[in-house]
Design an enzyme around this catalytic site. Structure first.
Site, short mmCIF file in Angstrom:
data_model
loop_
_atom_site.label_atom_id
_atom_site.label_comp_id
_atom_site.label_asym_id
_atom_site.label_seq_id
_atom_site.Cartn_x
_atom_site.Cartn_y
_atom_site.Cartn_z
CB CYS A 110 6.72 3.04 -4.71
SG CYS A 110 5.75 1.61 -5.23
CB CYS A 153 -1.07 3.31 -3.81
SG CYS A 153 -0.51 1.68 -4.36
CB CYS A 209 1.16 5.29 -1.03
SG CYS A 209 2.72 4.71 -0.34
CB CYS A 225 7.05 -6.09 9.75
SG CYS A 225 5.96 -7.10 10.77
CB CYS A 253 6.45 -9.95 8.71
SG CYS A 253 5.12 -9.48 7.56
CB CYS A 255 0.65 -10.40 7.00
SG CYS A 255 0.22 -8.80 7.74
NE ARG A 290 0.18 -6.23 12.87
CZ ARG A 290 0.95 -6.95 12.06
NH1 ARG A 290 1.09 -6.58 10.80
NH2 ARG A 290 1.55 -8.03 12.49
#
Length: 352
Positions: free
Chosen positions: A61, A65, A68, A105, A136, A196, A268
């Site tokens: 990616c 972040c 991550c 998901c 999702c 979400c 969640r």
């Protein structure tokens, strides 16, 4: 329902920082009682919605972040994977349904989906929907047109977390702005899908940042139908690998305050559960958490094994929430579908 109870069930969009800080500062027992009261007015307190998360495209990616393992900028051991075939995704979804999951998901490590990938993504949504499961996806930022395409394919939920407060955000991510995230949520909602959206705590933020994050989420109108609260899973090779652990009671307080501020949302209990013992997870359910991810793996970090969750649910007298109109996903399925996923090549370890 009394007038006072009705007031607790109203979703407010005008919380002040002073009010939220006062909630966090309440004596723990008082806060838990208030959160449980709100929870019981809006949900069955002994039901938990169960989802399964599959990485459909892992690693590489371009975002930075700092938490991550999938960021190409972080020096982790994660190997990048190409987009999974639709047939593989469908197989994983079928197995998830047999284990008792009601929502499937699918997550891709993208800044945003490319147009060449959209036909495959849309086929995944249609195929999983045909199983009778809620769907999702989390694919990064979405344009309005992409959101419309996903909605037309039947996608129920789109996940796009705010991660942290606006004030702390630039300490964690610099490759996209906070407004970019809010714009994607606007596109999702405008297309007609459910939202979400939650965040991660334990990023080295201050207590006021956790309050500010929850204000941002509660200010969304409507509020997100699903609010994942993640506890940071520290990954070697990321800038946050050595950050101080968040106190367990601070995390439980965050769950409780989220429940009070967003009374009609599913809260969640998400990443970080492997670091929580049964007693801590039980306290989170008491605080108003009523959704989890099922299965031993999420995207790039560990999750409790399915049989561990089943055992905990049985101890607590918790049943799984079923999809409206689907009679197959019964409590009997939950208690008998103890499936060992450790050797499955369809599931990847997850972070959020």
């Amino acid at each position: 329902m009394s007038q006072a109870q009705s007031a607790n069930s109203i979703a407010r969009h005008n919380w002040t920082l002073k009010e939220v800080n006062e909630l966090f500062a309440m004596p723990f027992n008082d806060l838990m009682f208030k959160a449980q009261t709100v929870h019981r007015e809006n949900f069955n307190p002994n039901e938990v919605q169960v989802s399964t998360l599959l990485s459909i495209k892992t690693g590489a990616c371009p975002e930075d972040c700092k938490y991550c393992s999938q960021s190409a900028r972080n020096k982790t051991d994660l190997e990048k994977e190409s987009l999974l075939a639709v047939e593989k995704v469908l197989e994983a979804a079928q197995r998830a349904k047999e284990m008792g999951s009601t929502r499937f998901c699918m997550g891709a490590a993208w800044r945003n989906p490319k147009e060449r990938d959209m036909p495959y993504v849309l086929d995944m949504v249609k195929s999983v929907k045909a199983l009778g499961m809620e769907t999702c996806m989390t694919l990064g930022m979405l344009s309005g047109d992409q959101a419309d395409q996903l909605n037309d394919a039947g996608l129920d939920y789109y996940n796009h977390n705010l991660d942290t407060s606006p004030e702390h955000y630039n300490q964690i991510i610099t490759t996209r702005t906070y407004q970019d995230r809010l714009d994607t949520l606007t596109n999702v909602r405008s297309a007609g899908m459910k939202v979400c959206s939650g965040g991660i705590v334990g990023l080295g933020e201050k207590a006021v940042d956790r309050a500010s994050l929850l204000i941002q989420l509660s200010n969304l109108s409507p509020q997100p139908e699903s609010v994942p609260i993640n506890m940071l899973v520290k990954v070697e090779g990321t800038p946050l690998a050595d950050v101080d652990d968040l106190d367990s009671f601070d995390f439980i307080r965050c769950i409780a305050v989220a429940r009070i501020m967003m009374p009609q949302s599913h809260v969640r209990l998400s990443a970080g559960r492997t670091a929580m013992n049964e007693q801590m997870q039980a306290m989170c359910f008491l605080a108003g958490a009523n959704s989890i991810f099922y299965g031993c793996k999420l995207l790039t970090t560990e999750n409790p094994e399915t049989n561990q969750d089943i055992a905990l649910f049985e101890k607590l007298g918790i049943n799984t929430e079923t999809v409206v109109g689907d009679t197959e996903l019964s409590d009997k399925i939950l208690k008998t579908a103890i499936v060992d996923q450790q050797n499955s090549d369809l599931f990847y370890n997850a972070s959020v």
